[in-house]
Design a protein around this motif. Structure first.
Motif, mmCIF file in Angstrom:
data_model
loop_
_atom_site.group_PDB
_atom_site.id
_atom_site.type_symbol
_atom_site.label_atom_id
_atom_site.label_comp_id
_atom_site.label_asym_id
_atom_site.label_seq_id
_atom_site.Cartn_x
_atom_site.Cartn_y
_atom_site.Cartn_z
ATOM 1 N N LYS A 81 0.863 -1.194 0.000
ATOM 2 C CA LYS A 81 0.000 0.000 0.000
ATOM 3 C C LYS A 81 0.898 1.242 0.000
ATOM 4 O O LYS A 81 1.578 1.513 0.986
ATOM 5 C CB LYS A 81 -0.918 -0.009 1.219
ATOM 6 C CG LYS A 81 -1.934 -1.145 1.197
ATOM 7 C CD LYS A 81 -2.710 -1.228 2.500
ATOM 8 C CE LYS A 81 -3.717 -0.097 2.648
ATOM 9 N NZ LYS A 81 -4.811 -0.165 1.655
ATOM 10 N N ASP A 82 0.884 1.973 -1.106
ATOM 11 C CA ASP A 82 1.816 3.085 -1.268
ATOM 12 C C ASP A 82 1.141 4.452 -1.307
ATOM 13 O O ASP A 82 1.748 5.450 -1.687
ATOM 14 C CB ASP A 82 2.664 2.909 -2.529
ATOM 15 C CG ASP A 82 1.834 2.828 -3.804
ATOM 16 O OD1 ASP A 82 0.581 2.873 -3.711
ATOM 17 O OD2 ASP A 82 2.427 2.716 -4.890
ATOM 18 N N GLY A 83 -0.112 4.501 -0.878
ATOM 19 C CA GLY A 83 -0.820 5.779 -0.899
ATOM 20 C C GLY A 83 -0.373 6.685 0.231
ATOM 21 O O GLY A 83 0.023 6.227 1.311
ATOM 22 N N GLU A 84 -0.466 7.982 -0.007
ATOM 23 C CA GLU A 84 -0.068 8.960 1.008
ATOM 24 C C GLU A 84 -0.891 8.804 2.278
ATOM 25 O O GLU A 84 -0.368 8.850 3.395
ATOM 26 C CB GLU A 84 -0.241 10.371 0.444
ATOM 27 C CG GLU A 84 0.153 11.476 1.393
ATOM 28 C CD GLU A 84 0.022 12.851 0.744
ATOM 29 O OE1 GLU A 84 -0.982 13.529 1.025
ATOM 30 O OE2 GLU A 84 0.911 13.225 -0.029
ATOM 31 N N TYR A 85 -2.201 8.580 2.116
ATOM 32 C CA TYR A 85 -3.064 8.472 3.288
ATOM 33 C C TYR A 85 -2.868 7.143 4.004
ATOM 34 O O TYR A 85 -3.115 7.055 5.217
ATOM 35 C CB TYR A 85 -4.526 8.688 2.893
ATOM 36 C CG TYR A 85 -4.800 10.116 2.509
ATOM 37 C CD1 TYR A 85 -4.864 11.115 3.483
ATOM 38 C CD2 TYR A 85 -4.947 10.492 1.174
ATOM 39 C CE1 TYR A 85 -5.095 12.441 3.144
ATOM 40 C CE2 TYR A 85 -5.173 11.814 0.821
ATOM 41 C CZ TYR A 85 -5.247 12.780 1.807
ATOM 42 O OH TYR A 85 -5.445 14.094 1.459
ATOM 43 N N ALA A 152 0.434 17.467 6.726
ATOM 44 C CA ALA A 152 0.992 16.209 7.247
ATOM 45 C C ALA A 152 2.439 16.389 7.696
ATOM 46 O O ALA A 152 2.854 15.866 8.741
ATOM 47 C CB ALA A 152 0.892 15.115 6.185
ATOM 48 N N ARG A 153 3.229 17.141 6.931
ATOM 49 C CA ARG A 153 4.637 17.348 7.282
ATOM 50 C C ARG A 153 4.776 18.234 8.517
ATOM 51 O O ARG A 153 5.607 17.968 9.387
ATOM 52 C CB ARG A 153 5.391 17.964 6.107
ATOM 53 C CG ARG A 153 6.900 18.005 6.290
ATOM 54 C CD ARG A 153 7.528 16.644 6.046
ATOM 55 N NE ARG A 153 7.471 16.304 4.628
ATOM 56 C CZ ARG A 153 7.867 15.137 4.132
ATOM 57 N NH1 ARG A 153 8.331 14.197 4.934
ATOM 58 N NH2 ARG A 153 7.791 14.886 2.838
ATOM 59 N N GLU A 154 3.980 19.274 8.593
ATOM 60 C CA GLU A 154 3.996 20.140 9.773
ATOM 61 C C GLU A 154 3.600 19.355 11.020
ATOM 62 O O GLU A 154 4.197 19.511 12.088
ATOM 63 C CB GLU A 154 3.045 21.318 9.567
ATOM 64 C CG GLU A 154 3.505 22.314 8.514
ATOM 65 C CD GLU A 154 2.396 23.267 8.102
ATOM 66 O OE1 GLU A 154 2.693 24.229 7.369
ATOM 67 O OE2 GLU A 154 1.226 23.053 8.494
ATOM 68 N N PHE A 155 2.606 18.495 10.873
ATOM 69 C CA PHE A 155 2.150 17.677 11.990
ATOM 70 C C PHE A 155 3.274 16.744 12.457
ATOM 71 O O PHE A 155 3.520 16.611 13.668
ATOM 72 C CB PHE A 155 0.928 16.858 11.577
ATOM 73 C CG PHE A 155 0.267 16.116 12.702
ATOM 74 C CD1 PHE A 155 -0.793 16.679 13.386
ATOM 75 C CD2 PHE A 155 0.705 14.849 13.077
ATOM 76 C CE1 PHE A 155 -1.412 15.999 14.434
ATOM 77 C CE2 PHE A 155 0.106 14.164 14.123
ATOM 78 C CZ PHE A 155 -0.960 14.742 14.797
#
Length: 225
Positions: A81-85, A152-155
């Motif tokens: 599973k290579d999805g971002e989510y 997502a990166r900030e988190f």
């Protein structure tokens, strides 16, 4: 190093097991989520390698339930599973690293060694610094009771800083933890994201939690600034 490999593809599991054993790693193998969970819960493994699409109990559930049970063994998700989510969900549920199939065996080995060096420090479910609150499970951030929206990166950056609040982290340490450690990144990207974070968690609230330590890196004040 002792590794628990939870992988339902028997041939792949055996190939990974043989490769790790050849490198001096002790490997325990489970082929379904229920067995993997029980062995991780009651065993003494240094790192858990976890597929997501497993029979019985999927990898997301295994990771979530282990963290809820207070098991902090580092988890490397190894999946197709290579999805971002998919990755965001895995990290939110307590995974420490994520590698997609097909994969390079030397990269897998390097990441396992890195997780082994990091160890398994206890990580509270909700992270706080004064009135700054981050909940990894619900992906929620609040400051003074007001919701704060982060990328997502900030988190991920804020979560790292909160887990190690009052510690000075260098740009290199932050890059390794928040960005892909296999890909070269310009260290200045850390400075950019620190600036983004300040504009969301500090400046609007008149705080100074995220501090620059000249020549050393960045620190998040435990009292929330």
């Amino acid at each position: 190093m002792k590794v628990l490999l939870v992988e339902d593809e028997v041939r792949l599991a055996d190939t990974v097991r043989r490769g790790l054993v050849a490198e001096g790693v002790t490997v325990d193998v489970a082929h379904d989520g229920g067995t993997g969970y029980e062995r991780a819960l009651h065993g003494s493994h240094d790192v858990l390698v976890l597929d997501l699409m497993l029979p019985g109990r999927n990898g997301y559930e295994v990771c979530r339930d282990l963290r809820a049970a207070g098991v902090w063994t580092p988890v490397l998700v190894l999946t197709a599973k290579d999805g971002e989510y998919d990755q965001v969900d895995a990290f939110d549920l307590g995974a420490d690293d994520y590698l997609t199939k097909p994969f390079s065996f030397p990269v897998l080995l390097a990441r396992l060694r890195a997780l082994h060096r990091r160890g398994a420090p206890e990580r509270p479910v909700v992270l706080t610094a004064g009135d700054l609150v981050l909940d990894p499970g619900s992906h929620r951030v609040e400051r003074a009771g007001e919701p704060v929206t982060l990328t997502a990166r900030e988190f991920a950056l804020l979560e790292l800083l909160l887990r190690r609040r009052d510690e000075v982290l260098s740009k290199t340490e932050i890059l390794r933890a928040v960005w892909d450690p296999v890909v070269d990144h310009d260290p200045n990207v850390v400075e950019v994201y620190v600036r983004y974070l300040r504009k969301k968690i500090d400046i609007p609230f008149g705080r100074n939690a995220l501090q620059t330590v000249r020549g050393a890196g960045y620190r998040l004040a435990a009292d929330g600034g």
